[in-house]
Design an enzyme around this catalytic site. Structure first.
Site, short mmCIF file in Angstrom:
data_model
loop_
_atom_site.label_atom_id
_atom_site.label_comp_id
_atom_site.label_asym_id
_atom_site.label_seq_id
_atom_site.Cartn_x
_atom_site.Cartn_y
_atom_site.Cartn_z
N LYS A 164 0.84 -1.19 0.00
CA LYS A 164 0.00 0.00 0.00
C LYS A 164 0.88 1.25 0.00
O LYS A 164 1.70 1.42 0.89
CB LYS A 164 -0.93 -0.01 1.22
CG LYS A 164 -1.94 -1.13 1.16
CD LYS A 164 -2.63 -1.41 2.47
CE LYS A 164 -3.32 -0.23 3.07
NZ LYS A 164 -4.09 -0.57 4.29
N ARG A 165 0.70 2.09 -1.02
CA ARG A 165 1.49 3.31 -1.19
C ARG A 165 0.58 4.49 -1.45
O ARG A 165 -0.57 4.32 -1.86
CB ARG A 165 2.46 3.17 -2.38
CG ARG A 165 3.46 2.05 -2.24
CD ARG A 165 4.46 2.01 -3.40
NE ARG A 165 5.45 3.06 -3.23
CZ ARG A 165 5.48 4.21 -3.89
NH1 ARG A 165 4.60 4.49 -4.80
NH2 ARG A 165 6.42 5.09 -3.66
N GLU A 175 7.77 14.86 3.91
CA GLU A 175 9.07 14.25 4.19
C GLU A 175 10.01 14.33 2.99
O GLU A 175 11.18 14.68 3.13
CB GLU A 175 8.89 12.78 4.58
CG GLU A 175 8.20 12.57 5.90
CD GLU A 175 7.86 11.10 6.18
OE1 GLU A 175 7.26 10.85 7.23
OE2 GLU A 175 8.17 10.22 5.34
N GLY A 230 6.38 10.11 -2.93
CA GLY A 230 5.39 9.17 -2.41
C GLY A 230 6.08 8.02 -1.72
O GLY A 230 7.31 7.89 -1.80
#
Length: 182
Positions: free
Chosen positions: A19-20, A69, A50
């Site tokens: 899951k991304r 981030e 991502g």
């Protein structure tokens, strides 16, 4: 299902896909310039920011966290562009959102820790840059038009991408968007 790796927990859905979540970060609402970041593995190559979703994290929250981030930006999260599957090297299912940047940090986590860079690209230039080493990321940008209303990430059916298969286009039932499939 979860797997642990240093500094990260990998989460998988019921079909075994990692899951991304990711965001196409735009300078403004015209969506004519997109922010790409340097790859952590190949610093001379550009990618869409991502990464993996954390346990119990929603796709939209993961997308916003990842761009903060990796790209050092904050903004207004817009529509879900699509859910993309990649099966070639490893099974990934990525929720891709649109984000309009409202704040750009001078120093951010990945710039300080790993020397990550960021750069604005016109859409056609970004597609060319991504096509050779990250074709699935180029597909995100090709999927930009036309727009439809935002969803919460549950209304899109995944888009499978096999880099070697021919593309076919059909009209999806979700707001008449052209859908690419192989």
């Amino acid at each position: 299902m979860m797997k642990f790796k240093p500094n990260q927990t990998r989460t998988y859905d019921g079909e075994g896909f990692k899951k991304r979540a990711a965001c196409l970060c735009f300078k403004n609402d015209r969506e004519d310039e997109v922010l790409l970041v340097s790859s952590s593995r190949h610093p001379d190559q550009w990618i869409v920011p991502g990464g993996g979703m954390e346990p119990e994290e929603e796709p939209c929250g993961a997308a916003v966290r990842e761009v903060y981030e990796e790209a050092g930006v904050r903004g207004n999260l817009g529509r879900l562009l699509g859910v993309f599957e990649q099966n070639q090297d490893s099974k990934h299912r990525t929720y891709v959102y649109v984000l309009t940047v409202t704040e750009t940090l001078e120093d951010w986590e990945d710039s300080v820790n790993i020397g990550r860079k960021r750069k604005w690209f016109k859409i056609d230039e970004a597609i060319r840059v991504l096509q050779c080493h990250k074709p699935v990321h180029a597909e995100y940008l090709r999927r930009l038009t036309p727009r439809c209303s935002p969803t919460n990430g549950n209304g899109q059916e995944p888009m499978a991408l096999d880099d070697n298969a021919p593309l076919h286009q059909s009209t999806s039932q979700d707001c008449g968007l052209p859908r690419l499939h192989r």
